[in-house]
Structure formats: structure tokens, C-alpha cells
Design an enzyme around this catalytic site. Structure first.
Site, PDB file in Angstrom:
ATOM      1  N   SER A  40       0.801  -1.227   0.097  1.00  0.00           N
ATOM      2  CA  SER A  40      -0.035   0.151   0.138  1.00  0.00           C
ATOM      3  C   SER A  40       0.781   1.033  -0.082  1.00  0.00           C
ATOM      4  CB  SER A  40      -1.009   0.152   1.411  1.00  0.00           C
ATOM      5  OG  SER A  40      -0.247   0.326   2.383  1.00  0.00           O
ATOM      6  N   ASP A  41       0.229   2.283  -0.479  1.00  0.00           N
ATOM      7  CA  ASP A  41       0.863   3.437  -0.076  1.00  0.00           C
ATOM      8  C   ASP A  41       0.778   3.855   1.207  1.00  0.00           C
ATOM      9  OD1 ASP A  41       2.159   6.268  -0.363  1.00  0.00           O
ATOM     10  OD2 ASP A  41       0.913   6.729  -2.091  1.00  0.00           O
TER      11      ASP A  41
END
Length: 779
Positions: free
Chosen positions: A225-226
């Protein structure tokens, strides 16, 4: 590298809690170790233009490369690979396993605040540059992480907005760079974006991750994920996300263990995620046989690195206009502008790197031309932090305290700025930043602070002011664009300025700078200097507040009174050159009044030396634009979502594909010589263009570098770049250039891929300078 069987055996030795623990970070930029299976902690770092390391501010000194658009303006995959190799060395020097880059989102609109970190508006150019960058990193054992998957072309409401686009647009434009990078360079990781795609968060988008990325393209790497982007527990784990960052904490950990035990997520799914994590660790030398980190790597300020970074910057700079004044000859030069003295080396946001130095344009040009250059300040455009050498403060120090007022740590600082989140100061109840005033005599100065929190400011032991501002728990806003406050104060030599903040959020900074002169006074001094010189070189640009992660621009206009400064100087000077210290398009109402414009980008730590080399012709600024320049704000697409949705209503016709009369076309760039195009041929296979060859002649008096661009203009679809190649040619020489054309841009999506045949092939120096037009279907 370990085999799949080795990985399966390692997974079998762990219980559910141990497995899930490894799927969330142990810190902001690190993963958990697991000694039981021989897994070391993986270290990650932001890295599109430099390997920052774990500290958000004030960390390890590292190379600051030219920004992504400036590198892409070379249109040179060999150079992009060399960039990846430099970053791999920088990562290895810090024992970083994973670099969080490249950014391969597109320049959908010139108002995008983070465009400086992405390569271009074209999917093919972006993909080819990025694939070479990935190979440069991974061939040295450092993982690349192409990002942000997918449709993350704006920063406004990026955590919540849904990007609405049809499948044709998604496939042909925004997925295409990821597809080519996966197929051509096999990255070991990919980062999922903050935004939603057609209503589904990118971090839990089963169709795009499990369907397109893994099943269709065969991606075998890890999807992370970011930072703080994961919005769910079961949905993201089932949707294909392998690693939720950062940690500790977040929506996985204990919640994911509970979801497995409740039957919402199968334990086999957890095993799949962990297998991909262990594969990444094995590839980077953190699992199984531990890697041996290289020694004696070039320092960030070593001669070899400085030569590379200067060449990377100067060669990508673009001559937008030139009426014969460039390269500069022996002449008296008036160098004018705030950006000449305070040159912007990099964009703002999480990827900011602490450089060994930044060579200003003033220092770079005067080191080459000495007394023939007079330097004149320009209009003020931004606040500056106090730093040694700035003539304002010395003995800068930061101290952290616990809730009882006891000292936790004290550090000497090079600049009066630090991160209260994600660094050595995290967890402190209060933070103090101070410095001693360096002046020859008392003077009125601006002092102030930047950052959310409960502030007090003392000057010489006397409380001067208080400031109270809260971030409402939004770490991103506090880090990327915190508020600032300043006041005019009489300072005396030896005064100590002390700013203390309680309950700080993310970023803490002390501001000290001279009281800005009025624009009229500054412009008057610039005009007088311009009249006395043979050439006036005016340096203008954007700042880290306009080109930054987290926020988009609201205008393409230069900040402050820079346009007025250029116009006034151009009216007074014999000849005027404008150098633009910015990565992305700006308006140029003064363009017809000046003799030359050099687009300098954000040139990195060797900025001034690179600009000097380009202006003087020591290195040809042979760059070609990677973004179409609008003539007005109204020509740039809106970036503000409506009711939480941002509709890509233009479809596949972004940038040059829909432009009719831009200020500057995609691919434009003059260099320092002239070119003639001759006989050309198109080679096709089953109606698809495989390659184009063309004779080019350097008709100028200098050796030069040409970028031959091939576009396909179908009958019923927008024009698109099909291939490109570079050639270095001596004056008077003719060479034949072979341009391979990629079949992946010669197709359209209609419930599956269909070949795009027919139309015309354009051989060009940019879409505003097409030299040869041929039918696409000739045999």
C-alpha cells in the site's frame, strides 16, 4: 535466491500471528524481522530522485538527482538505466533493500502538484524510461517499486476521491505504463495508490490486482500500500494487497488475525501474501543467504557523482526559444532573480532528500565567468529556513522533552527544520529549535515558525509571541503543507532565537530571513543592472509549495511578481534570457519580449553548475519536453472532485492528443544546432508498424543530439507516440536512425485488444515540427 519450496517450508514454521505480523511494517520505513526463519528486517526508502532513508527530515546525506521530468527530457533509456544504477548504489550505501519508485503516473493536467516526480504525459515514454530505471536498480539487487497503481494523477482529495474512467481509457492510457514496465523489467514490488478507481479503493481492487496485474500480466512480485492508504482489513487482504504500510498499527495486525479466525479471510490467502514478501526479501538479500553490502561506493559529493548528476541535469534541459543569444558568448551578464540565489533543487513532499550541497545558479555561473557576472536579487517568492551559511543563524540545535520537561535528546542541526513524526523526535511531548543570530549590527528581520502545535517563541530570553494551530489529526497535511507564521523583529548580534512547540504534528521549522524589499525596489535594481549588461539572464520558477506531494496547483502562473520582473528587465536589456527553475508548465506572458528561454527543471544538487554548463554550451541542453504547455489556466483540466468523484471525461485524449495550439508542444526542444530530415521508410508486419528509419543531417556548426520521434495518427483515434530514438551527430554529418515502434500502443480496447491499423506515420522533432509524413500501411 531461495526456491518456492524453501519459502513454503519457512511459512509452515510460523503460526498465524507470526505470519500476519510480517505483513505490516515495524516502523515508518522498515519491516519486521523473524529470526526463526532467517528473515532480516527489510529497509525501505522513498527514492524517485534520491534515497532519503528512514528520516523524513534531516536524515542521511544522499545524492539529490534531477527530478523525473528533467531526466525524462533526455528521451534516453540508457541514461535512465544509469540513474537506476546510481540510486542502487545510494540505497546500498544506506543498506536499503527497497526503493519506492519510480512514479509512473501520467501528467494528465499541468495543474498536478506532483508532476515533478512523474516522467511525462505519454504512457509509452513513461514506460520505457521507467523500465530502464527499474533494470538499473534491480540488476544491482535493489528492489524497485513502480507507483501508484493506478489512476493517481492528482493530489486533491487523493485519499478519498474516486477516479471515474471507462475501461478503454484505463487500459490504453493509465494501465499501459504499468503493463509495459511489468513485461519489460519485471519489478519486484508495486505500490497501490490512495485513490479509489471507479468506486473501489486501489488497495482492495481485486479486478485490477488479482485480475489484470497478476493473472493477465503475470506479475509475481509484492503489492504494498501507499503509506496509510489501506482502508479495510478483510477486503484489502482478499483484494490482493500483500503489505500494509507503515507500521506498527493500522488496519491489519490483530484485526487481520481476527478476520482469519472469523472466516472472513482464508489462511491460505495470508500464506500467499507472505510468500510474495519472502520472495522480495530473498531477491534483495534479506532472507536466507544474507547479502554482502558493497563498500567504497562513491560518496554523494564525490567527483564521479558530481559529474554524473551535472550531466543528467544539463543534458535534459530544454531550449524553448533562442534568437541566437544562446549559448552565451564572452559578454557582461546581469544574473537576476531569487531563484538564481536560492535555486530550487527538488520538489516538496515525502521524497525530499538531504543533499551534501546545492550549487546555486549564481555560484555556478560566477565560478565560470567571474567578474563578468553581476548578481542581483529578485522578488521574494517563498519563506526560507535558517541554515548555516545563510548569514542569519549559527549553532542551530534541536532538543526534545518528555511530559515532565526532562530532556530526551539534543542534536546539532544544519537547518532549523525536523520531523516530529517518523524520526528521532517522534513521541516527544515538546520540541525546541534554536539558533544564535549572526549579524554585524542590529537589524530588523522576519522570524517565525512552521508547523502545527502550541508554539512559544523567545528572542534573547524574552518571550516574543505565541501561536496555536492544530492539524486535526491529519498527518499528511501537517507534513506536506503545514501553516507558517512570521513577524518583523529587531534582532541584535548574539541573540538566541528559541521556538518551542508542544504537541507537534509532523513538521517543525524555525524561519528567519531578511525583511523582503518591496517588489518595486527589487525590480528597479534589476532594471538598472540589465541596462549596464550585454545580456540579462533572469531566473524565475516555482517553489516547493507549488510543486509538492499532497496538493495540486490552482494556477500555472509564476508566484509573486516574477512576470513583472521579467517584463521590466526585457524592456531595459539589450538581450534577455529567461531560465525557468521549475519542473512543470508555467504561463509565459513575456515570451515574445525575451530572446531565449531555457527550461532548467529541478536540477538536483549540482543545479548551478548544470545550468552554467547549459547556458555556456559546455553541455548541449538537448532535452525535449515531456508535457504539453498550455497557453492559459483554462486549458488545463480541472482537478477538484465533485461529490467525491473525479471524472476522466477526456477519455484517451490527454495532453498532446487533444491539443490544437499549445504554448509549446510535447516533444519540443531546439538544442544548439539545426537538423534536416531526408529519406524515410516504414516497416510493417500485418499492418502494425514495427520500425521507422530516417536520414537526419546536422546542418549546424556544433555537434548535437537529436531525438527522432515517431507518432501514429490513426483515422478515428487520437495521435499517439509510437517510438523514439536518439542520435549524436557531428556538424555536417548525415546518419540513418532506426526507430523501433512498440506494438502495445498500436491497439485499442473494445472488450479486448484489437489491432489499430492504417492512418499516418509522423516523423517529428516534436508535434509542432513534423518533418516527414508517410502512410502507416506501406510495405
Amino acid at each position: 535466491m531461495l526456491t518456492g519450496m524453501d519459502i513454503d517450508k519457512a511459512i509452515a514454521r510460523l503460526d498465524l500471528a507470526q505470519k500476519v505480523r510480517l505483513l505490516t511494517g515495524s516502523a515508518l520505513f522498515a519491516l519486521h524481522e523473524e529470526p526463526e526463519i532467517g528473515l532480516a528486517s527489510l529497509k525501505l526508502s522513498d527514492g524517485p530522485t534520491g534515497v532519503r532513508g528512514a528520516e523524513l527530515r534531516g536524515g542521511t546525506i544522499a545524492c539529490v538527482l534531477p527530478n523525473a521530468t528533467l531526466l525524462a527530457q533526455h528521451w534516453d533509456t540508457a541514461l535512465a538505466r544509469e540513474v537506476g544504477e546510481v540510486l542502487a548504489d545510494e540505497a546500498a550505501a544506506q543498506r536499503v533493500h527497497v526503493v519506492l519508485g519510480p512514479t509512473i503516473n501520467l501528467h494528465r493536467t499541468a495543474l498536478g502538484g506532483r508532476l515533478f516526480e512523474a516522467y511525462s504525459e505519454d504512457p509509452l515514454l513513461t514506460a520505457k524510461i521507467a523500465a530502464a530505471y527499474v533494470r538499473g536498480l534491480q540488476d544491482k539487487g535493489i528492489a524497485a517499486t513502480p507507483k501508484h497503481y493506478v489512476a493517481n494523477e492528482s493530489e486533491t482529495q487523493r485519499r478519498t476521491a474516486s477516479m471515474v474512467l471507462d475501461e478503454k481509457t484505463l487500459r490504453e492510457v493509465y494501465l499501459l505504463p504499468f503493463e509495459i514496465v511489468v513485461e519489460d523489467s519485471a519489478p519486484w514490488a508495486i505500490m497501490a495508490a490512495y485513490n479509489n478507481v471507479n468506486g473501489v479503493p486501489a488497495t482492495e481492487h481485486t479486478e485490477l490486482v488479482e485480475g489484470v496485474l497478476r493473472s493477465e500480466w503475470g506479475f509475481d512480485g509484492l503489492v504494498m500500500s501507499d503509506w496509510f492508504a489501506t482502508k479495510s482489513t478483510a477486503a484489502s487482504a482478499n483484494g490482493g494487497l500483500d503489505l500494509a504500510m507503515p507500521g506498527p498499527g493500522g488496519p491489519w495486525e490483530d484485526k487481520l488475525v481476527a478476520a482469519v479466525r472469523a472466516g472472513e479471510v482464508a489462511e491460505s490467502t495470508i500464506d500467499d501474501h507472505l510468500a510474495r514478501l519472502l520472495l522480495l526479501a530473498s531477491r534483495t538479500g534479506a532472507f536466507g543467504e544474507q547479502r554482502s553490502w558493497p563498500r567504497d561506493l562513491p560518496a554523494s559529493d564525490s567527483p564521479v557523482r558530481r559529474e554524473q548528476l551535472r550531466r543528467f541535469a544539463a543534458g535534459g534541459m530544454t531550449v524553448l526559444k533562442n534568437s541566437g543569444v544562446l549559448p552565451l558568448q564572452d559578454s557582461k551578464v546581469a544574473l537576476i532573480g531569487r531563484h538564481a540565489l536560492d535555486t530550487v533543487a527538488q520538489g516538496g513532499g515525502s521524497a525530499g532528500v538531504r543533499p551534501p550541497h546545492v550549487i546555486s545558479i549564481a555560484d555556478g555561473l560566477t565560478s565560470q565567468r567571474g567578474d563578468s557576472v553581476s548578481v542581483v536579487d529578485g522578488v521574494e517568492v517563498r519563506l526560507r529556513y535558517a541554515a548555516p551559511g545563510a548569514g542569519v543563524l549559527k549553532d542551530i540545535r534541536a532538543t526534545t522533552y518528555d511530559a515532565d520537561g526532562e530532556v530526551l535528546a539534543t542534536r546539532d542541526m544544519e537547518i532549523a527544520e525536523l520531523a516530529a513524526y517518523g524520526g528521532w523526535a517522534q513521541g516527544a511531548a515538546s520540541i525546541e529549535v534554536s539558533g544564535e543570530v549572526v549579524l554585524d549590527e542590529p537589524a530588523r528581520m522576519l522570524i517565525g515558525v512552521r508547523g502545527f502545535g502550541d508554539w512559544t517563541i523567545d528572542v534573547g530570553g524574552r518571550q516574543h509571541a505565541t501561536l496555536l494551530a492544530w492539524a486535526n489529526g491529519i498527518v499528511e497535511e501537517a507534513l506536506l503543507k503545514p501553516p507558517h507564521w512570521t513577524a518583523e523583529v529587531l534582532l541584535s548580534p548574539g541573540d538566541r532565537i528559541t521556538a518551542r512547540v508542544r504537541e507537534a504534528s509532523a513538521l517543525v521549522g524555525l524561519i528567519t530571513q531578511p525583511v523582503p524589499r518591496s517588489p518595486a525596489d527589487v525590480i528597479g535594481a534589476a532594471v538598472r543592472a540589465a541596462r549596464e549588461a550585454d545580456v540579462a539572464v533572469v531566473v524565475v520558477g516555482l517553489t516547493e509549495e507549488q510543486e509538492t506531494e499532497g496538493f495540486d496547483k490552482t494556477t500555472l502562473a509564476l508566484p509573486g511578481e516574477q512576470d513583472a520582473l521579467v517584463a521590466a528587465v526585457a524592456a531595459a536589456a539589450k538581450r534577455t534570457v529567461v531560465v525557468v527553475n521549475a519542473a512543470t508548465p508555467v504561463l509565459m506572458p513575456w515570451l515574445s519580449q525575451v530572446d531565449a528561454v531555457l527550461w532548467a527543471g529541478l536540477p538536483g544538487q549540482e543545479a548551478g553548475d548544470a545550468v552554467a554548463a547549459a547556458l555556456l554550451g559546455h553541455v548541449e541542453p538537448a532535452g525535449r519536453l515531456v508535457t504539453t504547455f498550455p497557453r492559459a489556466d483554462s486549458e488545463a483540466l480541472n482537478l477538484v472532485p465533485s461529490d467525491g468523484e473525479l471524472v476522466y471525461s477526456e477519455g484517451t485524449a490527454i495532453g498532446y492528443r487533444s491539443a490544437t495550439d499549445p504554448l509549446f508542444w510535447f516533444g519540443h526542444g531546439l538544442g544548439y544546432t539545426t537538423w534536416e530530415y531526408g529519406a524515410a521508410e516504414v516497416s510493417t508486419v500485418d499492418g502494425v508498424v514495427g520500425s521507422v528509419s530516417v536520414e537526419i543531417t546536422n546542418t549546424g556548426e556544433r555537434s548535437g543530439r537529436e531525438v527522432v520521434q515517431v507518432y501514429l495518427r490513426p483515422a478515428d483515434e487520437p495521435v499517439r507516440l509510437a517510438g523514439f530514438a536518439t542520435a549524436d551527430v557531428e556538424p555536417g554529418r548525415t546518419v540513418r536512425v532506426e526507430v523501433p515502434c512498440d506494438p502495445r500502443v498500436q491497439r485499442v480496447w473494445a472488450d479486448g485488444w484489437q489491432p489499430l491499423t492504417g492512418g499516418e506515420v509522423l516523423i517529428a522533432r516534436g508535434l509542432g515540427d513534423v518533418r516527414v509524413t508517410l502512410p502507416a500501411d506501406q510495405e
